[in-house]
Design a protein around this motif. Structure first.
Motif, PDB file in Angstrom:
ATOM      1  N   GLY A 296       0.795  -1.217   0.000  1.00  0.00           N
ATOM      2  CA  GLY A 296       0.000   0.000   0.000  1.00  0.00           C
ATOM      3  C   GLY A 296       0.829   1.269   0.000  1.00  0.00           C
ATOM      4  O   GLY A 296       0.293   2.368   0.081  1.00  0.00           O
ATOM      5  N   GLU A 297       2.157   1.144  -0.135  1.00  0.00           N
ATOM      6  CA  GLU A 297       3.030   2.315  -0.130  1.00  0.00           C
ATOM      7  C   GLU A 297       3.004   2.989  -1.502  1.00  0.00           C
ATOM      8  O   GLU A 297       3.141   2.333  -2.536  1.00  0.00           O
ATOM      9  CB  GLU A 297       4.458   1.910   0.214  1.00  0.00           C
ATOM     10  N   ILE A 298       2.819   4.306  -1.517  1.00  0.00           N
ATOM     11  CA  ILE A 298       2.783   5.052  -2.775  1.00  0.00           C
ATOM     12  C   ILE A 298       4.198   5.179  -3.335  1.00  0.00           C
ATOM     13  O   ILE A 298       5.110   5.645  -2.659  1.00  0.00           O
ATOM     14  CB  ILE A 298       2.160   6.442  -2.576  1.00  0.00           C
ATOM     15  N   ILE A 299       4.356   4.757  -4.598  1.00  0.00           N
ATOM     16  CA  ILE A 299       5.660   4.749  -5.258  1.00  0.00           C
ATOM     17  C   ILE A 299       5.854   5.985  -6.132  1.00  0.00           C
ATOM     18  O   ILE A 299       6.950   6.545  -6.214  1.00  0.00           O
ATOM     19  CB  ILE A 299       5.824   3.483  -6.121  1.00  0.00           C
ATOM     20  N   ASP A 300       4.781   6.422  -6.805  1.00  0.00           N
ATOM     21  CA  ASP A 300       4.919   7.560  -7.707  1.00  0.00           C
ATOM     22  C   ASP A 300       3.554   8.213  -7.948  1.00  0.00           C
ATOM     23  O   ASP A 300       2.502   7.580  -7.771  1.00  0.00           O
ATOM     24  CB  ASP A 300       5.522   7.113  -9.048  1.00  0.00           C
ATOM     25  N   ILE A 301       3.579   9.479  -8.346  1.00  0.00           N
ATOM     26  CA  ILE A 301       2.398  10.248  -8.736  1.00  0.00           C
ATOM     27  C   ILE A 301       2.658  10.792 -10.131  1.00  0.00           C
ATOM     28  O   ILE A 301       3.682  11.437 -10.372  1.00  0.00           O
ATOM     29  CB  ILE A 301       2.142  11.438  -7.782  1.00  0.00           C
ATOM     30  N   ILE A 302       1.747  10.544 -11.060  1.00  0.00           N
ATOM     31  CA  ILE A 302       1.917  11.008 -12.436  1.00  0.00           C
ATOM     32  C   ILE A 302       0.758  11.931 -12.791  1.00  0.00           C
ATOM     33  O   ILE A 302      -0.397  11.486 -12.915  1.00  0.00           O
ATOM     34  CB  ILE A 302       1.971   9.830 -13.432  1.00  0.00           C
ATOM     35  N   ASP A 318       5.355  22.624  -8.559  1.00  0.00           N
ATOM     36  CA  ASP A 318       4.091  22.178  -7.954  1.00  0.00           C
ATOM     37  C   ASP A 318       4.063  20.657  -7.845  1.00  0.00           C
ATOM     38  O   ASP A 318       3.711  20.091  -6.809  1.00  0.00           O
ATOM     39  CB  ASP A 318       2.898  22.655  -8.795  1.00  0.00           C
ATOM     40  N   ILE A 319       4.417  20.006  -8.940  1.00  0.00           N
ATOM     41  CA  ILE A 319       4.397  18.540  -8.972  1.00  0.00           C
ATOM     42  C   ILE A 319       5.444  17.961  -8.012  1.00  0.00           C
ATOM     43  O   ILE A 319       5.198  16.962  -7.333  1.00  0.00           O
ATOM     44  CB  ILE A 319       4.630  18.045 -10.406  1.00  0.00           C
ATOM     45  N   LYS A 320       6.586  18.623  -7.934  1.00  0.00           N
ATOM     46  CA  LYS A 320       7.633  18.170  -7.012  1.00  0.00           C
ATOM     47  C   LYS A 320       7.132  18.218  -5.573  1.00  0.00           C
ATOM     48  O   LYS A 320       7.342  17.278  -4.797  1.00  0.00           O
ATOM     49  CB  LYS A 320       8.873  19.048  -7.168  1.00  0.00           C
ATOM     50  N   ARG A 325       5.054  15.290  -0.709  1.00  0.00           N
ATOM     51  CA  ARG A 325       4.049  15.121   0.331  1.00  0.00           C
ATOM     52  C   ARG A 325       3.415  13.725   0.313  1.00  0.00           C
ATOM     53  O   ARG A 325       2.994  13.222   1.361  1.00  0.00           O
ATOM     54  CB  ARG A 325       2.935  16.173   0.195  1.00  0.00           C
ATOM     55  N   LEU A 326       3.347  13.104  -0.877  1.00  0.00           N
ATOM     56  CA  LEU A 326       2.563  11.869  -0.986  1.00  0.00           C
ATOM     57  C   LEU A 326       3.379  10.595  -1.188  1.00  0.00           C
ATOM     58  O   LEU A 326       2.972   9.530  -0.710  1.00  0.00           O
ATOM     59  CB  LEU A 326       1.544  11.997  -2.125  1.00  0.00           C
ATOM     60  N   ILE A 327       4.486  10.668  -1.885  1.00  0.00           N
ATOM     61  CA  ILE A 327       5.271   9.456  -2.110  1.00  0.00           C
ATOM     62  C   ILE A 327       5.825   8.954  -0.779  1.00  0.00           C
ATOM     63  O   ILE A 327       6.406   9.703  -0.005  1.00  0.00           O
ATOM     64  CB  ILE A 327       6.401   9.713  -3.115  1.00  0.00           C
ATOM     65  N   GLY A 328       5.616   7.688  -0.535  1.00  0.00           N
ATOM     66  CA  GLY A 328       6.023   7.080   0.726  1.00  0.00           C
ATOM     67  C   GLY A 328       4.876   6.902   1.703  1.00  0.00           C
ATOM     68  O   GLY A 328       4.994   6.124   2.657  1.00  0.00           O
ATOM     69  N   ILE A 341      -0.017  23.058   4.835  1.00  0.00           N
ATOM     70  CA  ILE A 341       1.185  22.279   4.509  1.00  0.00           C
ATOM     71  C   ILE A 341       1.079  21.634   3.129  1.00  0.00           C
ATOM     72  O   ILE A 341       2.043  21.622   2.363  1.00  0.00           O
ATOM     73  CB  ILE A 341       1.416  21.180   5.564  1.00  0.00           C
ATOM     74  N   ASP A 342      -0.099  21.098   2.812  1.00  0.00           N
ATOM     75  CA  ASP A 342      -0.248  20.255   1.625  1.00  0.00           C
ATOM     76  C   ASP A 342      -0.692  21.003   0.369  1.00  0.00           C
ATOM     77  O   ASP A 342      -0.481  20.511  -0.740  1.00  0.00           O
ATOM     78  CB  ASP A 342      -1.261  19.138   1.903  1.00  0.00           C
ATOM     79  N   ALA A 343      -1.344  22.153   0.522  1.00  0.00           N
ATOM     80  CA  ALA A 343      -1.921  22.832  -0.644  1.00  0.00           C
ATOM     81  C   ALA A 343      -0.849  23.413  -1.551  1.00  0.00           C
ATOM     82  O   ALA A 343       0.116  24.021  -1.085  1.00  0.00           O
ATOM     83  CB  ALA A 343      -2.872  23.935  -0.192  1.00  0.00           C
ATOM     84  N   ILE A 344      -1.036  23.228  -2.841  1.00  0.00           N
ATOM     85  CA  ILE A 344      -0.196  23.872  -3.837  1.00  0.00           C
ATOM     86  C   ILE A 344      -0.708  25.295  -4.025  1.00  0.00           C
ATOM     87  O   ILE A 344      -1.915  25.531  -4.082  1.00  0.00           O
ATOM     88  CB  ILE A 344      -0.251  23.104  -5.175  1.00  0.00           C
TER      89      ILE A 344
END
Length: 375
Positions: A296-302, A318-320, A325-328, A341-344
């Motif tokens: 269930g670990e997030i590996i990547d966001i595309i 923005d994507i970085k 924030r989300l990978i891992g 913290i999380d908002a772009i």
């Protein structure tokens, strides 16, 4: 945007079994984002909201207990529920009109409690809502729908979205009319609420509405074939792809799996394609892919299409930040969205919906487990 023709059905004219059946038919998975938006003739879903902490709001709603409540418990005959987001420009434009509507109802009511209104802020935190309400002097109760639960229950697609409900005694209220977009004339809205209140059973039959007037569907930006290709390419960035296939699930669409070989070490990975209508009526929809492993670990966001103010696409920075924030993170342990913290920047609504989509990943993992896909 046109108002729908107002209709309603008095609760005592509808057999309770029909109400229950309609509620069941209108229910779907919390991740089923293609659910048709609620329309006239349907019972309003039994969403739960927190009892307000201040006496003024509790008195206005006619609530005497503490804890949670559902809209059917509000002491009124016609209830207007406005769904909005504090960052949506059209929602902000509507605030003065609905403030005037509240005071107009109060002036015309002569002490009666036949017409009332509340707002539900989609994807916002309660502290954001409280600050927004104070800033704009909103006199009626406003509730935070931080996790999009109420929004999903009505099949929400864009805001501002207003729902007019004919209340019944301890029965689900019946939706009489809906309006997508801004309502600038508070007097017209008031007249519509009065019309709903005064309709007789004969008039209700005459105005029976079988379909909802909705805006034409937007052209499809990403076809299933394109999404499949984009997902394969996302896997290929991680290594050599084998066994790429789509998983047929009941509650989740566009889920893929593959074996990824890198340095001769195979990894079993999954990809969820997310396509969401945004909670703002002037914003483009959200499309992205996230990849995760058996644990269930997030590996990547595309990103495929992520809009911000002016419907500009997110840039590399923005994507970085999103990936940082989300990978891992683990889908089995969803974490709340924190706008500070999380908002772009200039993309708070999109950010909130992305994090909400990731939070639904726990349900996805549960379904994959039931389908023996995690073995």
């Amino acid at each position: 945007m046109k108002d729908n023709v107002p209709i309603c059905f008095r609760a005592h004219c509808i057999h309770i079994s029909i109400i229950i059946l309609m509620m069941v038919l209108s229910t779907s998975s919390s991740f089923a984002l293609k659910k048709k938006i609620i329309h006239s003739g349907q019972p309003f879903p039994e969403v739960t909201l927190p009892i307000p902490g201040n006496n003024q709001d509790r008195t206005y709603l006619g609530l005497t207990h503490t804890g949670k409540f559902t809209p059917k418990q509000i002491q009124t005959e016609v209830l207007l529920i406005e769904f909005f987001n504090i960052h949506c420009p059209h929602c902000i434009e509507q605030v003065p009109s609905y403030n005037k509507l509240f005071h107009h109802i109060k002036e015309k009511s002569n002490g009666e409690v036949t017409l009332k209104m509340i707002s539900i802020a989609v994807g916002n935190l309660q502290q954001e809502v409280d600050a927004f309400r104070a800033q704009h002097n909103i006199p009626f109760p406003v509730f935070a729908d931080t996790n999009f639960n109420a929004w999903r229950a009505i099949g929400g697609k864009a805001s501002p979205f207003s729902v007019f409900i004919r209340q019944g005694k301890n029965n689900p209220g019946i939706v009489c009319a809906t309006h997508l977009g801004t309502n600038h004339s508070y007097r017209n809205v008031y007249s519509q609420m009065v019309d709903i209140l005064e309709l007789t059973p004969t008039e209700i039959t005459r105005f029976a509405q079988k379909t909802i007037d909705e805006t034409p569907p937007k052209p499809e930006l990403f076809s299933p074939a394109i999404l499949k290709e984009e997902t394969y390419d996302a896997f290929r960035r991680l290594g050599r792809v084998k066994g790429f296939t789509k998983i047929e699930l009941i509650n989740h669409e566009q889920v893929y799996k593959a074996r990824i070989y890198k340095n001769r070490n195979p990894k079993h990975l999954f990809a969820q394609v997310v396509n969401r209508a945004t909670a703002c009526d002037v914003c483009h929809d959200i499309h992205f892919i996230y990849i995760f492993n058996l644990a269930g670990e997030i590996i990547d966001i595309i990103p495929l299409q992520l809009p911000k103010a002016g419907n500009k696409l997110w840039d590399k920075n923005d994507i970085k930040k999103l990936r940082e924030r989300l990978i891992g993170r683990n889908l089995k342990q969803p974490q709340p969205f924190s706008p500070d913290i999380d908002a772009i920047t200039s993309a708070t609504i999109s950010s909130a919906m992305i994090f909400d989509s990731i939070a639904q990943g726990k349900e996805l993992m549960d379904e994959l487990q039931r389908m023996n896909q995690l073995d």
